[in-house]
Every structure is written in C-alpha cells, then in structure tokens.
Design a protein around this motif. Structure first.
Motif, PDB file in Angstrom:
ATOM      1  N   ARG A 129     -14.446  -8.785   9.125  1.00 20.47           N
ATOM      2  CA  ARG A 129     -14.161  -7.879   8.011  1.00 20.47           C
ATOM      3  C   ARG A 129     -13.063  -8.475   7.130  1.00 20.47           C
ATOM      4  O   ARG A 129     -12.097  -9.054   7.619  1.00 20.47           O
ATOM      5  CB  ARG A 129     -13.728  -6.505   8.532  1.00 20.47           C
ATOM      6  N   LEU A 130     -13.210  -8.302   5.815  1.00 21.29           N
ATOM      7  CA  LEU A 130     -12.245  -8.834   4.866  1.00 21.29           C
ATOM      8  C   LEU A 130     -10.986  -7.981   4.860  1.00 21.29           C
ATOM      9  O   LEU A 130     -11.055  -6.746   4.763  1.00 21.29           O
ATOM     10  CB  LEU A 130     -12.861  -8.866   3.465  1.00 21.29           C
ATOM     11  N   VAL A 131      -9.821  -8.635   4.954  1.00 22.97           N
ATOM     12  CA  VAL A 131      -8.530  -7.961   4.883  1.00 22.97           C
ATOM     13  C   VAL A 131      -7.802  -8.479   3.659  1.00 22.97           C
ATOM     14  O   VAL A 131      -7.742  -9.691   3.421  1.00 22.97           O
ATOM     15  CB  VAL A 131      -7.703  -8.185   6.169  1.00 22.97           C
ATOM     16  N   LEU A 132      -7.256  -7.562   2.848  1.00 24.20           N
ATOM     17  CA  LEU A 132      -6.732  -7.899   1.527  1.00 24.20           C
ATOM     18  C   LEU A 132      -5.270  -7.524   1.380  1.00 24.20           C
ATOM     19  O   LEU A 132      -4.825  -6.477   1.877  1.00 24.20           O
ATOM     20  CB  LEU A 132      -7.499  -7.145   0.426  1.00 24.20           C
ATOM     21  N   CYS A 133      -4.521  -8.357   0.667  1.00 23.28           N
ATOM     22  CA  CYS A 133      -3.215  -7.986   0.138  1.00 23.28           C
ATOM     23  C   CYS A 133      -3.449  -7.430  -1.259  1.00 23.28           C
ATOM     24  O   CYS A 133      -3.891  -8.147  -2.157  1.00 23.28           O
ATOM     25  CB  CYS A 133      -2.295  -9.205   0.049  1.00 23.28           C
ATOM     26  N   GLU A 134      -3.158  -6.132  -1.455  1.00 21.16           N
ATOM     27  CA  GLU A 134      -3.448  -5.485  -2.729  1.00 21.16           C
ATOM     28  C   GLU A 134      -2.159  -5.281  -3.512  1.00 21.16           C
ATOM     29  O   GLU A 134      -1.309  -4.470  -3.137  1.00 21.16           O
ATOM     30  CB  GLU A 134      -4.146  -4.146  -2.487  1.00 21.16           C
ATOM     31  N   HIS A 135      -2.037  -6.025  -4.622  1.00 21.30           N
ATOM     32  CA  HIS A 135      -0.837  -5.918  -5.444  1.00 21.30           C
ATOM     33  C   HIS A 135      -0.664  -4.520  -6.027  1.00 21.30           C
ATOM     34  O   HIS A 135       0.353  -3.858  -5.823  1.00 21.30           O
ATOM     35  CB  HIS A 135      -0.909  -6.930  -6.590  1.00 21.30           C
ATOM     36  N   GLY A 136      -1.661  -4.081  -6.810  1.00 18.76           N
ATOM     37  CA  GLY A 136      -1.515  -2.831  -7.551  1.00 18.76           C
ATOM     38  C   GLY A 136      -1.341  -1.619  -6.660  1.00 18.76           C
ATOM     39  O   GLY A 136      -0.549  -0.715  -6.961  1.00 18.76           O
ATOM     40  N   ASP A 137      -2.082  -1.553  -5.558  1.00 19.43           N
ATOM     41  CA  ASP A 137      -1.964  -0.427  -4.633  1.00 19.43           C
ATOM     42  C   ASP A 137      -0.851  -0.625  -3.606  1.00 19.43           C
ATOM     43  O   ASP A 137      -0.614   0.271  -2.772  1.00 19.43           O
ATOM     44  CB  ASP A 137      -3.294  -0.194  -3.922  1.00 19.43           C
ATOM     45  N   ARG A 138      -0.232  -1.793  -3.603  1.00 20.41           N
ATOM     46  CA  ARG A 138       0.960  -2.091  -2.800  1.00 20.41           C
ATOM     47  C   ARG A 138       0.710  -1.862  -1.308  1.00 20.41           C
ATOM     48  O   ARG A 138       1.474  -1.180  -0.629  1.00 20.41           O
ATOM     49  CB  ARG A 138       2.150  -1.266  -3.301  1.00 20.41           C
ATOM     50  N   ARG A 139      -0.348  -2.477  -0.806  1.00 22.20           N
ATOM     51  CA  ARG A 139      -0.712  -2.219   0.580  1.00 22.20           C
ATOM     52  C   ARG A 139      -1.559  -3.355   1.146  1.00 22.20           C
ATOM     53  O   ARG A 139      -2.036  -4.226   0.421  1.00 22.20           O
ATOM     54  CB  ARG A 139      -1.500  -0.912   0.677  1.00 22.20           C
ATOM     55  N   ILE A 140      -1.737  -3.312   2.458  1.00 21.84           N
ATOM     56  CA  ILE A 140      -2.729  -4.131   3.158  1.00 21.84           C
ATOM     57  C   ILE A 140      -3.919  -3.229   3.444  1.00 21.84           C
ATOM     58  O   ILE A 140      -3.756  -2.120   3.964  1.00 21.84           O
ATOM     59  CB  ILE A 140      -2.171  -4.687   4.487  1.00 21.84           C
ATOM     60  N   ALA A 141      -5.116  -3.700   3.089  1.00 24.00           N
ATOM     61  CA  ALA A 141      -6.308  -2.892   3.298  1.00 24.00           C
ATOM     62  C   ALA A 141      -7.406  -3.741   3.924  1.00 24.00           C
ATOM     63  O   ALA A 141      -7.375  -4.976   3.861  1.00 24.00           O
ATOM     64  CB  ALA A 141      -6.795  -2.286   1.984  1.00 24.00           C
ATOM     65  N   ARG A 142      -8.381  -3.062   4.508  1.00 25.53           N
ATOM     66  CA  ARG A 142      -9.525  -3.747   5.112  1.00 25.53           C
ATOM     67  C   ARG A 142     -10.811  -3.218   4.476  1.00 25.53           C
ATOM     68  O   ARG A 142     -10.983  -2.008   4.333  1.00 25.53           O
ATOM     69  CB  ARG A 142      -9.543  -3.490   6.618  1.00 25.53           C
ATOM     70  N   LEU A 143     -11.682  -4.134   4.093  1.00 31.15           N
ATOM     71  CA  LEU A 143     -12.971  -3.758   3.532  1.00 31.15           C
ATOM     72  C   LEU A 143     -13.970  -3.617   4.671  1.00 31.15           C
ATOM     73  O   LEU A 143     -14.266  -4.589   5.367  1.00 31.15           O
ATOM     74  CB  LEU A 143     -13.446  -4.817   2.528  1.00 31.15           C
ATOM     75  N   GLU A 144     -14.472  -2.415   4.857  1.00 32.63           N
ATOM     76  CA  GLU A 144     -15.407  -2.165   5.944  1.00 32.63           C
ATOM     77  C   GLU A 144     -16.807  -2.666   5.579  1.00 32.63           C
ATOM     78  O   GLU A 144     -17.108  -2.935   4.416  1.00 32.63           O
ATOM     79  CB  GLU A 144     -15.457  -0.670   6.272  1.00 32.63           C
ATOM     80  N   LYS A 145     -17.672  -2.751   6.562  1.00 35.30           N
ATOM     81  CA  LYS A 145     -19.015  -3.264   6.342  1.00 35.30           C
ATOM     82  C   LYS A 145     -19.830  -2.367   5.420  1.00 35.30           C
ATOM     83  O   LYS A 145     -20.770  -2.828   4.765  1.00 35.30           O
ATOM     84  CB  LYS A 145     -19.744  -3.424   7.686  1.00 35.30           C
ATOM     85  N   ASP A 146     -19.475  -1.074   5.344  1.00 37.80           N
ATOM     86  CA  ASP A 146     -20.214  -0.160   4.479  1.00 37.80           C
ATOM     87  C   ASP A 146     -19.618  -0.076   3.080  1.00 37.80           C
ATOM     88  O   ASP A 146     -20.042   0.750   2.267  1.00 37.80           O
ATOM     89  CB  ASP A 146     -20.277   1.239   5.100  1.00 37.80           C
ATOM     90  N   GLY A 147     -18.625  -0.932   2.773  1.00 35.79           N
ATOM     91  CA  GLY A 147     -18.047  -0.973   1.435  1.00 35.79           C
ATOM     92  C   GLY A 147     -16.812  -0.128   1.248  1.00 35.79           C
ATOM     93  O   GLY A 147     -16.140  -0.236   0.224  1.00 35.79           O
ATOM     94  N   ARG A 148     -16.503   0.742   2.212  1.00 37.20           N
ATOM     95  CA  ARG A 148     -15.278   1.541   2.099  1.00 37.20           C
ATOM     96  C   ARG A 148     -14.062   0.706   2.477  1.00 37.20           C
ATOM     97  O   ARG A 148     -14.179  -0.299   3.170  1.00 37.20           O
ATOM     98  CB  ARG A 148     -15.352   2.772   2.996  1.00 37.20           C
ATOM     99  N   LYS A 149     -12.886   1.152   2.040  1.00 36.35           N
ATOM    100  CA  LYS A 149     -11.646   0.481   2.400  1.00 36.35           C
ATOM    101  C   LYS A 149     -10.847   1.342   3.369  1.00 36.35           C
ATOM    102  O   LYS A 149     -10.814   2.563   3.243  1.00 36.35           O
ATOM    103  CB  LYS A 149     -10.795   0.191   1.163  1.00 36.35           C
ATOM    104  N   THR A 150     -10.193   0.674   4.303  1.00 40.21           N
ATOM    105  CA  THR A 150      -9.280   1.319   5.232  1.00 40.21           C
ATOM    106  C   THR A 150      -7.882   0.792   4.985  1.00 40.21           C
ATOM    107  O   THR A 150      -7.667  -0.423   4.988  1.00 40.21           O
ATOM    108  CB  THR A 150      -9.681   1.041   6.693  1.00 40.21           C
ATOM    109  N   MET A 151      -6.927   1.686   4.733  1.00 43.99           N
ATOM    110  CA  MET A 151      -5.546   1.271   4.530  1.00 43.99           C
ATOM    111  C   MET A 151      -4.935   0.914   5.878  1.00 43.99           C
ATOM    112  O   MET A 151      -5.008   1.688   6.833  1.00 43.99           O
ATOM    113  CB  MET A 151      -4.743   2.398   3.860  1.00 43.99           C
ATOM    114  N   LEU A 152      -4.343  -0.265   5.994  1.00 40.14           N
ATOM    115  CA  LEU A 152      -3.715  -0.710   7.237  1.00 40.14           C
ATOM    116  C   LEU A 152      -2.200  -0.566   7.202  1.00 40.14           C
ATOM    117  O   LEU A 152      -1.582  -0.245   8.220  1.00 40.14           O
ATOM    118  CB  LEU A 152      -4.094  -2.168   7.524  1.00 40.14           C
ATOM    119  N   ALA A 153      -1.573  -0.828   6.062  1.00 38.70           N
ATOM    120  CA  ALA A 153      -0.114  -0.702   5.940  1.00 38.70           C
ATOM    121  C   ALA A 153       0.250  -0.549   4.473  1.00 38.70           C
ATOM    122  O   ALA A 153      -0.217  -1.337   3.637  1.00 38.70           O
ATOM    123  CB  ALA A 153       0.588  -1.921   6.531  1.00 38.70           C
TER     124      ALA A 153
END
Length: 539
Positions: A324-348
């Motif tokens: 699963r893709l894990v992203l550093c998101e500048h604008g949302d100021r968080r670490i998130a994970r892109l789930e297989k169904d296209g949704r995002k899960t906030m990690l931190a």
C-alpha cells in the motif's frame, strides 16, 4: 523538500494477456499517439488466423450471494446481508473457456446476451506473429482497442488496472466509447496474449431494449520507443565508484516539463514508478519507456478552500509490506496511507495534540515501524508561518501499534531519511544551506536514536551549486545515493565521497526500481533514470 522554496454487473468482454517483458494494462495517456506501423483486425478471419486465435463467448447470469453490511470501519464487516453478483467470473488467466461457444470473427457485430440488464464475456488468446505485413513485430508495443455497445471493461493478465478518476483504458470509458490500452511492450514473436473485455448493456438505469455486441476489435503495433534523451555529467572521484556506476552508464530523461518533482517510489507489485509533483498537488505514474500521467490528484491537500501555500501536494512516497502507498502530505500536514479501494487512512497528523509541520520523507524499518521527517517546507511562510504549531522540526517514529515518538529536534531542516542495510544506522539530511550536512544516528534496540554525528558536510557546496542535502537511498553494500547541491552524490559507508551524477539543477530525491539496479532520480522539473551495477538494499 522543496529546495527552491528553502533556498530562496455488466456485459463482460475479457482480454487476458500473457506476456514476458514490459508493463501491462496502462491507460490511454501512455499509449503512443503516432500512427501505428501495423494493425490487425480481430473481426476478420485473416486477422484471427494471423494471431492463431479463437473468439469464445458466453452470457452471464445475475445471482444472489451472501455478503455483509458496512461496519464501523466502512468495510463489509457488519451483519450478514444478501446482494448480487454475476456468474461466471471468467476474468482469470487460467479460466477454462473450452466449453464456450466459438465465434466466427465476422459475427462480432451480432447482437448477443439477453437484453435489458444483461452482461456477457468474450475471450481471445492471441499469439504475436513474427510479421504483420512488412512490419517486424519484435520489440514493438501492442495496443488493443475495442468498442462494445454499450460499455466495456478490459482485463489484462487477470487484472483490471484502475486509478481514481480514471477514464477509459481498462475501465468503462463512456457510452459506446473505445477502450484502448497497452497490452504488451517489447513483445516477441510467439508470445501469447490472452485477452478479456467486460461488456455492459446500458445505460444501466434505463434498461435498454437492445443487446450487447462488439462494434470492432483490433491490435495496433508501434515500433519500439526511441532511446531516451540523455543528460547530466558523471564525475568519478574514487576507484570504488566504478563498481557501482559503469563507464558506459548514462542519465536518461524519463519525464519532463513538470513543476517540482519529489518522492519517487517504485511499485514492485505492478512494475511502475510513482512520483510527486508538489505544486500540482498530484502523483504521477510512469511505466518504463512510456512517459508519465496522473495517478492521484489531489495528492496532498484535500481542503475545500484554496491552499495558501505553493507546495500543497504529497512529497515523500513509499510502500508498506502489504504494497500500500504511504504518503507525506504537505497540505493536509499528515502521513496517510492509500488503501486498495482508493480511500485514505490517516496514520499521523499530530504530536502531543499539535499539528505536524509538513511531513517530508519517510522510510519503513523491517519490523514495520515508520520513520519520517517533519520540516515546515509545506507551510506558506515556512519557518515563520503563523500556522506552525510545533516550535521545532522533528524526526519521528510511528510504531506498528500507532504510537508516535519524537526521536530528535536537533536538526533545523530534517529532510531525506534512510536506514543502513543492517538497520543499525539511520541517515538524515539537513536541508539548511547554513549547515548542509548528512547526519548518522545509531539506532538503539528500542528503535530510538543515539547522538547524531556528521556523516558528510557539504555546506561549502551550496555557495556554487544548486540544491541542498535531500533524499537518500542505500544500496545493498551500504553506499549512500543521495541528492544534494549539484545533483546526486554517492558516499561509501565510511563517508568517502566516491563520485557524483551531476544534473545541473536542484535535485530532490531518488529510488530503486525495476530489478533493483535502476535508479530513478527526481530533479526540478524532470525525472531521470540511470542503470547501475549495484542494487538497492533489500532487493
């Protein structure tokens, strides 16, 4: 980091493809736009004989099936319910269609299935011919195109490639619109391709009085892409450099004309490169030799109001053990994970209740813990931004249990981050022109860090070269391949500067790809590739 800123069901037609080399199922933007060198009409006897194929067909049935209602996690984890599916599921490569009806290729336009709300399957296994007319197919790119009345989805090697916002290619493109996608690159004569398209009678809500049929199906052959343009300069400073970068190695352009590219990551499961274009708030996907197109947008800022900063998008990208893709998101100021169904899960997104600055780069430890850097480069006014809630720039560890631990605040502008192959050392860059250094930390048994030591000091370089210490990747022997002033630099584990791959522009990051020996480099508006004689750690 932005160095620039800091420095200043449905009818089913299935086409399942078996082939050796090259990525499969890419969408329309990756398809060659020039006229094909050769075309095979799969709706003719001659065309079918040329590919040694046979069209096979069956209707589908709508069947009731057991399922579950949505639970608190928005997944089917609630109480049991009943829903509907279709049968058979014939998308798989090894599905046995031997008892299906064999179609005369000239009859593809005959109306089939049951009408109204109905679906059906077409399957075709083809063999790449040695020649199509005067065109030698060896090494060519093959594109499949079909129009199904009314809708179609195309399966490739048992897969249905799809992205958020995708139009066409493998998924429904529109009412009687063509589905067109690459099904083979660098093909060889005799190579087999099992094709499958999922057709749909529509519009679905209108339950039409008509039936399903193939308007046409064809294969377009394109000559192999020309060699990528080369750029940059390779500087050799130590004999050990020759064991890593061959004498004939070249830096090739993969994609160009972007805004500011960062965070490259190779998807091993699907064989393509992802990278961030931070100002564009987008992630791009690139197949080798096929250019780049949007994979995810927005990628880092999802707010309703316009983002006030110039760097709203995602920055560093990586994949977890589950792919699963894990992203550093500048604008949302968080670490998130892109789930297989296209949704995002906030990690931190917070530390001790205060919002993170703008997570920049990240790396997984083998035990599943995630380490990341958090400078303020994504904030409109960077260090002086009034929205900055933390008085420091931190390096953090997010444990597999979800606990966020602050590891150090001693770095003004922590940026790139990577482990040594044995995970006993964590490297972090400081993208501060006043102290442009690479730091090395001993990793304790509990995952925390010892005192940092300067691994390499490039402060003097910032006076004459563009960029700052940034992304890091480590090879199997512990050598660092890391972006910095002037391009990409290679350091031995003892800190010796072995050589450089000079891009001439501010260079942000790099990643291993393909078989682990191709290094992809992001620099300003361009993505580069260089083939090495070493491989990344863990490959």
């Amino acid at each position: 980091m932005n160095v620039r800123q800091h420095m200043r069901s449905t009818a089913v037609v299935v086409l399942v493809v078996l082939f050796g080399e090259g990525a499969i199922g890419s969408q329309t933007p990756s398809i060659p736009v020039a006229s094909p060198e050769a075309t095979i009409d799969l709706g003719t006897v001659k065309g079918i004989e040329l590919v040694k194929g046979q069209w096979r067909y069956t209707d589908t049935k709508i069947v009731e099936t057991e399922f579950r209602a949505p639970g608190p996690d928005n997944k089917p984890s609630g109480p049991p319910n009943k829903t509907y599916d279709f049968s058979p599921h014939a998308e798989g490569v090894d599905f046995d269609d031997s008892k299906w009806e064999v179609l005369d290729p000239t009859s593809l336009g005959r109306r089939r299935s049951t009408g109204k709300l109905c679906f059906n399957w077409y399957r075709l296994r083809i063999t790449i011919p040695e020649r199509v007319g005067k065109f030698d197919t060896a090494g060519s790119t093959v594109v499949f195109e079909t129009v199904v009345d009314d809708y179609a989805e195309v399966w490739v090697d048992g897969k249905l490639p799809r992205d958020l916002g995708q139009r066409g290619g493998s998924v429904v493109n529109g009412f009687n619109a063509p589905n067109r996608l690459v099904i083979g690159r660098n093909v060889k004569a005799g190579q087999q391709i099992q094709l499958a398209v999922f057709g749909i009678n529509g519009p679905i809500s209108a339950r039409p009085e008509n039936f399903i049929y193939l308007r046409y199906a064809k294969l377009d052959f394109y000559a192999s892409a020309p060699a990528a343009s080369t750029a940059g300069k390779i500087v050799r400073l130590d004999p050990r450099f020759g064991n890593l970068v061959a004498r004939d190695a070249v830096l090739e352009k993969v994609a160009d004309g972007l805004s500011w590219v960062e965070g490259p990551a190779w998807d091993r499961q699907n064989g393509y490169l992802l990278f961030s274009d931070i100002p564009a708030n987008a992630i791009y996907r690139a197949f080798p030799g096929a250019g780049a197109h949007v994979f995810l947008k927005p990628s880092g800022y999802t707010g309703a109001a316009p983002c006030q900063g110039r760097e709203p998008g995602s920055n560093g990208l990586t994949f977890d053990a589950a792919g699963r893709l894990v992203l550093c998101e500048h604008g949302d100021r968080r670490i998130a994970r892109l789930e297989k169904d296209g949704r995002k899960t906030m990690l931190a997104d917070r530390y001790l209740g205060k919002r993170l600055n703008s997570p920049n780069d990240l790396v997984f430890k083998s035990n599943g813990d995630l380490y990341f850097t958090d400078p303020p480069f994504g904030l409109p006014k960077v260090f002086d931004d009034p929205a900055k809630e933390l008085p420091f720039s931190g390096v953090y560890r997010l444990s597999t249990k979800g606990t966020l631990t602050l590891l150090t605040t001693e770095i003004k502008a922590p940026n790139g981050i990577a482990f040594s192959p044995d995970e006993k050392t964590l490297y972090v860059t400081n993208a501060d022109p006043g102290r442009a250094v690479w730091l090395a930390y001993d990793v304790r048994e509990d995952g925390t860090l010892g005192t940092g030591r300067v691994f390499f000091d490039a402060t003097a370089w910032t006076r004459t070269k563009k960029g700052a210490p940034d992304g890091i990747k480590v090879d199997k022997d512990g050598n660092l391949f890391t972006s910095g002033p002037g391009g990409l630099h290679v350091f031995a584990p003892d800190g010796t500067h072995l050589g450089s791959i000079e891009t001439g522009v501010a260079t942000s990051n790099c990643t291993w790809g393909e078989d682990g020996s191709a290094l992809y480099v992001t620099a300003a508006t361009t993505v580069y590739r260089i083939k090495l004689t070493t491989k990344g750690a863990g490959w």
